[in-house]
Scaffold this active site. Structure first.
Site, mmCIF file in Angstrom:
data_model
loop_
_atom_site.group_PDB
_atom_site.id
_atom_site.type_symbol
_atom_site.label_atom_id
_atom_site.label_comp_id
_atom_site.label_asym_id
_atom_site.label_seq_id
_atom_site.Cartn_x
_atom_site.Cartn_y
_atom_site.Cartn_z
ATOM 1 C CE1 TYR A 1 -2.437 -27.948 -27.390
ATOM 2 C CE2 TYR A 1 -0.269 -27.716 -26.157
ATOM 3 C CZ TYR A 1 -1.466 -27.422 -26.085
ATOM 4 O OH TYR A 1 -1.790 -26.635 -25.199
ATOM 5 C CD GLU B 1 -4.503 -27.101 -19.652
ATOM 6 O OE1 GLU B 1 -3.917 -27.601 -18.686
ATOM 7 O OE2 GLU B 1 -4.145 -26.752 -20.561
ATOM 8 C CD1 TRP C 1 0.188 -30.234 -23.450
ATOM 9 C CD2 TRP C 1 -1.576 -30.686 -22.087
ATOM 10 N NE1 TRP C 1 -1.031 -29.893 -24.179
ATOM 11 C CE2 TRP C 1 -2.046 -30.126 -23.475
ATOM 12 C CE3 TRP C 1 -2.594 -30.774 -21.336
ATOM 13 C CZ2 TRP C 1 -3.338 -29.864 -23.756
ATOM 14 C CZ3 TRP C 1 -3.834 -30.358 -21.282
ATOM 15 C CH2 TRP C 1 -4.400 -30.036 -22.589
#
Length: 186
Positions: A17, A39, A47
């Protein structure tokens, strides 16, 4: 060995990522919506938790198709609440449906959501020069302003911290630290 940002760690998913997506400018509405939803679900969580569930979210939310999500009814909402592959937070799921509807209203007003969101930075990424973890902010005056505008439009789970994370993820700001190999690439 490549030098990466302090937050990456050793998880291959996180590394991938970071190395391919994080901080790369995104102007595509579909991708901007995907990040906005991810988000939203990340609020209060890490995350990596969201990244590990990303493909489950993709399946559960019709490939992040905001036009379909905007039409989700009570039955689909209940189905999502039962889906163990995603984060089953009632308010965040409701917010996803609401935000999809409002996303399209912004598109109607500005032509694209991209034109709207990128107008806050005059269409160009802000390139920061942070050297240490302590220098990277969680919010800025700009994320405060975007958050305030989105909330005024009715969006949910778009506090300044969520919006700043969205700005980082979608390349509105380049917050790769200066020692990271991606700093000069994005």
């Amino acid at each position: 060995m490549k030098q990466r940002c302090f937050w990456v760690g050793n998880d291959p998913l996180y590394i991938e990522y970071h190395d391919t997506e994080w901080g790369v400018p995104v102007y595509d509405d579909e991708k901007l919506f995907e990040f906005l939803i991810l988000e939203t679900f990340q609020a209060g969580l890490s995350w990596i938790t969201v990244l590990k569930k990303r493909e489950n979210f993709r399946k559960a939310l019709d490939d992040f198709n905001y036009q379909k999500i905007a039409k989700y009814d009570e039955e689909k909402y209940e189905e999502l609440l039962q889906n163990e592959g995603i984060i089953r937070n009632k308010l965040k799921i409701k917010a996803t449906i609401t935000n999809a509807q409002l996303f399209m209203k912004v598109q109607d007003e500005f032509g694209t959501f991209s034109k709207y969101i990128w107008s806050f930075v005059d269409g160009e990424p802000i390139k920061n020069s942070f050297e240490k973890r302590e220098e990277v902010p969680a919010t800025t005056e700009l994320s405060d302003a975007i958050s305030k505008d989105l909330k005024k439009r009715g969006f949910k789970f778009v506090g300044s911290t969520v919006i700043y994370a969205h700005m980082q993820a979608t390349g509105m700001v380049n917050d790769h630290t200066t020692d990271c190999f991606r700093y000069h690439e994005v």
